[in-house]
Design a protein around this motif. Structure first.
Motif, PDB file in Angstrom:
ATOM      1  N   HIS A  73       4.912  81.184  21.096  1.00  0.00           N
ATOM      2  CA  HIS A  73       4.360  82.536  20.987  1.00  0.00           C
ATOM      3  C   HIS A  73       4.630  83.152  19.617  1.00  0.00           C
ATOM      4  O   HIS A  73       4.625  84.374  19.476  1.00  0.00           O
ATOM      5  CB  HIS A  73       4.950  83.438  22.081  1.00  0.00           C
ATOM      6  CG  HIS A  73       4.604  82.992  23.465  1.00  0.00           C
ATOM      7  ND1 HIS A  73       5.296  81.994  24.120  1.00  0.00           N
ATOM      8  CD2 HIS A  73       3.631  83.395  24.329  1.00  0.00           C
ATOM      9  CE1 HIS A  73       4.776  81.803  25.327  1.00  0.00           C
ATOM     10  NE2 HIS A  73       3.772  82.641  25.480  1.00  0.00           N
ATOM     11  N   CYS A  74       4.853  82.314  18.631  1.00  0.00           N
ATOM     12  CA  CYS A  74       5.112  82.847  17.288  1.00  0.00           C
ATOM     13  C   CYS A  74       3.890  83.587  16.750  1.00  0.00           C
ATOM     14  O   CYS A  74       4.011  84.627  16.099  1.00  0.00           O
ATOM     15  CB  CYS A  74       5.510  81.706  16.352  1.00  0.00           C
ATOM     16  SG  CYS A  74       5.986  82.246  14.695  1.00  0.00           S
ATOM     17  N   GLY A  75       2.689  83.058  17.022  1.00  0.00           N
ATOM     18  CA  GLY A  75       1.477  83.738  16.572  1.00  0.00           C
ATOM     19  C   GLY A  75       1.293  85.088  17.233  1.00  0.00           C
ATOM     20  O   GLY A  75       0.826  86.044  16.602  1.00  0.00           O
ATOM     21  N   CYS A  76       1.641  85.203  18.504  1.00  0.00           N
ATOM     22  CA  CYS A  76       1.525  86.488  19.201  1.00  0.00           C
ATOM     23  C   CYS A  76       2.470  87.523  18.612  1.00  0.00           C
ATOM     24  O   CYS A  76       2.126  88.711  18.507  1.00  0.00           O
ATOM     25  CB  CYS A  76       1.812  86.303  20.691  1.00  0.00           C
ATOM     26  SG  CYS A  76       0.720  85.119  21.513  1.00  0.00           S
ATOM     27  N   LEU A  77       3.641  87.105  18.214  1.00  0.00           N
ATOM     28  CA  LEU A  77       4.595  88.039  17.629  1.00  0.00           C
ATOM     29  C   LEU A  77       4.107  88.553  16.286  1.00  0.00           C
ATOM     30  O   LEU A  77       4.325  89.711  15.937  1.00  0.00           O
ATOM     31  CB  LEU A  77       5.968  87.367  17.485  1.00  0.00           C
ATOM     32  CG  LEU A  77       6.642  86.941  18.794  1.00  0.00           C
ATOM     33  CD1 LEU A  77       7.949  86.207  18.505  1.00  0.00           C
ATOM     34  CD2 LEU A  77       6.909  88.155  19.676  1.00  0.00           C
ATOM     35  N   GLN A  78       3.438  87.696  15.515  1.00  0.00           N
ATOM     36  CA  GLN A  78       2.927  88.140  14.227  1.00  0.00           C
ATOM     37  C   GLN A  78       1.801  89.147  14.395  1.00  0.00           C
ATOM     38  O   GLN A  78       1.658  90.076  13.592  1.00  0.00           O
ATOM     39  CB  GLN A  78       2.443  86.939  13.422  1.00  0.00           C
ATOM     40  CG  GLN A  78       3.567  86.001  12.982  1.00  0.00           C
ATOM     41  CD  GLN A  78       3.052  84.793  12.233  1.00  0.00           C
ATOM     42  OE1 GLN A  78       1.841  84.625  12.088  1.00  0.00           O
ATOM     43  NE2 GLN A  78       3.965  83.965  11.754  1.00  0.00           N
ATOM     44  N   VAL A  79       0.970  89.010  15.429  1.00  0.00           N
ATOM     45  CA  VAL A  79      -0.113  89.966  15.666  1.00  0.00           C
ATOM     46  C   VAL A  79       0.435  91.303  16.117  1.00  0.00           C
ATOM     47  O   VAL A  79      -0.037  92.378  15.698  1.00  0.00           O
ATOM     48  CB  VAL A  79      -1.102  89.392  16.701  1.00  0.00           C
ATOM     49  CG1 VAL A  79      -2.141  90.444  17.095  1.00  0.00           C
ATOM     50  CG2 VAL A  79      -1.775  88.155  16.154  1.00  0.00           C
TER      51      VAL A  79
ATOM     52  N   ALA B 226       3.366  92.555  15.497  1.00  0.00           N
ATOM     53  CA  ALA B 226       4.203  93.203  14.489  1.00  0.00           C
ATOM     54  C   ALA B 226       3.321  94.042  13.579  1.00  0.00           C
ATOM     55  O   ALA B 226       2.293  93.594  13.079  1.00  0.00           O
ATOM     56  CB  ALA B 226       4.960  92.152  13.679  1.00  0.00           C
ATOM     57  N   SER B 227       3.696  95.295  13.366  1.00  0.00           N
ATOM     58  CA  SER B 227       2.939  96.196  12.505  1.00  0.00           C
ATOM     59  C   SER B 227       3.469  96.140  11.082  1.00  0.00           C
ATOM     60  O   SER B 227       4.532  95.576  10.811  1.00  0.00           O
ATOM     61  CB  SER B 227       3.012  97.626  13.040  1.00  0.00           C
ATOM     62  OG  SER B 227       4.374  98.031  13.124  1.00  0.00           O
ATOM     63  N   ASP B 228       2.709  96.782  10.183  1.00  0.00           N
ATOM     64  CA  ASP B 228       3.102  96.792   8.777  1.00  0.00           C
ATOM     65  C   ASP B 228       4.327  97.681   8.612  1.00  0.00           C
ATOM     66  O   ASP B 228       4.295  98.865   8.970  1.00  0.00           O
ATOM     67  CB  ASP B 228       1.952  97.322   7.926  1.00  0.00           C
ATOM     68  CG  ASP B 228       2.245  97.175   6.432  1.00  0.00           C
ATOM     69  OD1 ASP B 228       3.288  96.588   6.101  1.00  0.00           O
ATOM     70  OD2 ASP B 228       1.420  97.663   5.620  1.00  0.00           O
TER      71      ASP B 228
END
Length: 231
Positions: free
Chosen positions: A190-196, A198-200
């Protein structure tokens, strides 16, 4: 044992006794000094116990090197013989044991090590890792109630081989190890889900803490270029 870094040799004079019985197979008896000598011994008791204790900690080759530092001249084979001559410690009543495998030659020759979980001492070594040999060993110890093991199929087959009533449980290390591996795989999947999600981080910085803007001033005649920074 050496004294002041020098080798010491003790010259003892003992008595020899003769048995008057003709049918006695011994006929002669040599006098021994308790705590210092033993029958057919060529070393004092302390000179025997010191290399044996070093051999238990470091084995043969390393133990012989450390003994030479102490002034004790002994070979690695002698160190191993002293360790093998030590009496086996008495095994108390076993209730919880730990079972695992070890390799004398990785990939080819394996054995089974048995440890008393309560005293944390090694109990026995089995030459192989067959379920039948472990079941036969458990049959000799009917007081064993719990067997701590890993999740290998070898230990799961012990019950099918006719082992007595011990309850198999997973040991603590393998539980934490399996949990950490499962958590690591879950985070990696789920690394890709965490990057999505995560906000700026720049959007959450308040205006007062943002870095000030530097505006260059127009240089005039005789003036040098300068910049103004708000206080």
């Amino acid at each position: 044992m050496p004294s002041g870094g020098r080798r010491v040799v003790l010259c003892l004079r003992g008595r020899r006794f003769l048995c008057p019985v003709i049918s006695c197979g011994r006929r002669t008896f040599a006098e021994q000094l308790p705590g210092l000598t033993r029958r057919y011994g060529r070393r004092t008791e302390r000179l025997r116990s010191t290399p044996a204790a070093i051999g238990l900690a470091l084995a043969g080759r390393a133990g012989a090197r450390l003994a030479s530092v102490f002034g004790v001249s002994v070979s690695r084979s002698a160190v191993l013989r002293l360790v093998e001559a030590l009496p086996d410690h008495e095994v108390p009543a076993l209730r919880v044991i730990g079972v695992d495998e070890y390799a004398t030659r990785k990939g080819r020759h394996y054995g089974t090590v048995l440890v008393d979980v309560q005293s944390r001492r090694q109990v026995d070594l089995l030459p192989g890792r067959e379920a039948s040999s472990l079941a036969a060993w458990l049959a000799k110890w009917p007081g064993v109630e719990v067997v701590c093991r890993d999740r290998a199929l070898f230990f799961a087959e012990v019950a099918a081989a006719g082992a007595p009533k011990p309850v198999p449980v997973a040991d603590r290390w393998h539980l934490w190890h399996n949990l950490s591996k499962a958590a690591e795989r879950c985070v990696a999947d789920h690394c890709g889900c965490l990057q999505v999600l995560a906000s700026d981080p720049a959007q959450h910085v308040p205006p007062s803490r943002r870095s000030p803007k530097i505006s260059p001033a127009r240089p005039g005649r005789g003036d040098t270029a300068s910049s103004t920074v708000p206080a």
